[in-house]
Every structure is written in C-alpha cells, then in structure tokens.
Design a protein around this motif. Structure first.
Motif: not given
Length: 244
Positions: A132-135, A220-231
């Motif tokens: 599970g990653g982030d782009l 950007i750091a805030f976005v990536l720190a959200r729990p996986r169920h939230l995009v």
C-alpha cells in the motif's frame, strides 16, 4: 535485499535538488521517512542527504531517461527496501509566445513534466503496490487555467490532472493518488524560461511570491499522514493575492 524498517516509510522524490522537492524531503524526514532523492544535480542532492543524516540516499537520475529510473528503482529496493511514496515533482516551465523557435522548449516540457512522471510511476508502481503506497503528482494552477504564453506548459499540467484522475480510479485500494496544484511558489522555476521578455515578466511574480516551498511541503506531509482509509485526492493552493 534490504527489508523495510517497520517504523520508517520510504519516499522517492524526483526533482529533489531544490524548491518543493527539497522542502518535502525535509518535511517527510522530520516525520521519520527515509528519502530517495532523485535529481540531475548530484552535488545538491548529496548535500541534502548529508543534511538529513537519516539513511536517505542521493540518486542521480533524469526523469526523461527510463534506464536511469530503472537503475534508481533497483537501488531504492536494494538499499531502502522499496518505495512507499513516489512524488512526481521534476519538471520545467519554459513559457513564451508560441512559435517554431521554441519547439525544443515544448519537447523538453512534455518529456519532463508529463512523460517523466508517467515513466517514473510505471517504473516504481510495483514497489508502491507492495503493502500500500502513495503517489503524489505535482501539477499546477496551470492545469486548470491556461493563459497566453503558457499553452504547452498548461497542456502538460492538464495532462497530469487527467492522468492522475484515471490512476486514482485504477489503483485503488492499493495506491492512494493525490494531485497537488500550486499557484506561484517562491522557487527558481521562472529562471528556466528561455524567452527573455517572458522570463523578466514572470520573474517579477516569483520574486514577490509569498508562498514558500516549505508551506507546500507541510501540506504534502499532512496528506500522507492521513489514515489509509482516507484519501485527499486534490489540493489547489495559491498565494492569497493571486487571482488566476
């Protein structure tokens, strides 16, 4: 092959030698990430890796060179255990009146801004899907509003926007996709412009920019720190006094 540390995510950042890329590397390192710093200017990313002093690595790579990206991905897998985040940040903004004289500028923007992001994502996608990653794709306000003299640049950013929305639908739930669309940010982007009159005009706006790369990096750091169920799929940001 290196195993990924459970307490440390890995972020690959293209265009990491300055501006938003370098600022995001610092912001994510502060959150415990190790960073693979990708850029053409090796001296700058080596200095940044030394500054971070946390196991981050500097990898000289041009996003228009697929072989260099493949080699970078192999090194990230071997030394850091694979990428959890890919941030497509590398790009150039070569504005100016549309004419045959600037056809090389047009090709350079398409190859770096659009094809470079597509190629980097294609190369690192398997790593992003592993666990599970982030782009994170860095676009621009120009991906929403075209103006005179920015047509091809805007075309690359509109392309990034459409491609990102397609990937958002295709890659869920394995990979979260976020599009970041900044307005004018205090970076050296305007200095790349080859048309003298356009560069001078645009540079005035960049010299007066009130939004810093660090402020974008914080988002950007805030976005990536959200729990996986939230995009958080899309973030549009401008200086408060930027109208368009």
């Amino acid at each position: 092959m290196a195993e990924k540390q459970s307490t440390s995510r890995v972020a690959v950042i293209t265009g990491a030698s300055s501006g938003i890329g370098a600022a995001t590397a610092r912001a994510l390192a502060a959150q415990g990430y190790r960073i693979a710093l990708l850029a053409r200017r090796l001296d700058r990313i080596e200095a940044l890796a030394a500054e971070l002093d946390n196991g981050s690595i500097a990898v000289q790579a041009d996003v228009t060179d697929r072989d260099a990206l493949v080699a970078a991905a192999a090194r990230v897998q071997e030394e850091l255990g694979g990428a959890d985040v890919l941030m497509n940040n590398a790009g150039t903004m070569l504005l100016g009146p549309f004419s045959s004289e600037r056809r090389e500028d047009y090709r350079a923007m398409i190859e770096a801004n659009l094809l470079g992001a597509i190629t980097a994502t294609e190369v690192f996608l398997e790593q992003l899907r592993d666990g599970g990653g982030d782009l994170v794709n860095i676009s621009s306000v120009a991906g929403r509003t075209a103006r005179a003299t920015n047509g091809v640049y805007a075309a690359t950013k509109w392309g990034i926007n459409g491609w990102s929305e397609s990937l958002r639908q295709e890659l869920l739930p394995d990979v979260r996709v976020t599009l970041i669309e900044p307005g004018v940010v205090d970076t050296d982007l305007a200095s790349h412009i080859t048309d003298d009159a356009t560069r001078e005009a645009v540079q005035k706006g960049y010299d007066a920019a009130t939004v810093t790369p660090a402020e974008v990096a914080e988002i950007i750091a805030f976005v990536l720190a959200r729990p996986r169920h939230l995009v958080i799929n899309e973030v549009l940001l401008r200086p408060a006094d930027q109208l368009g």
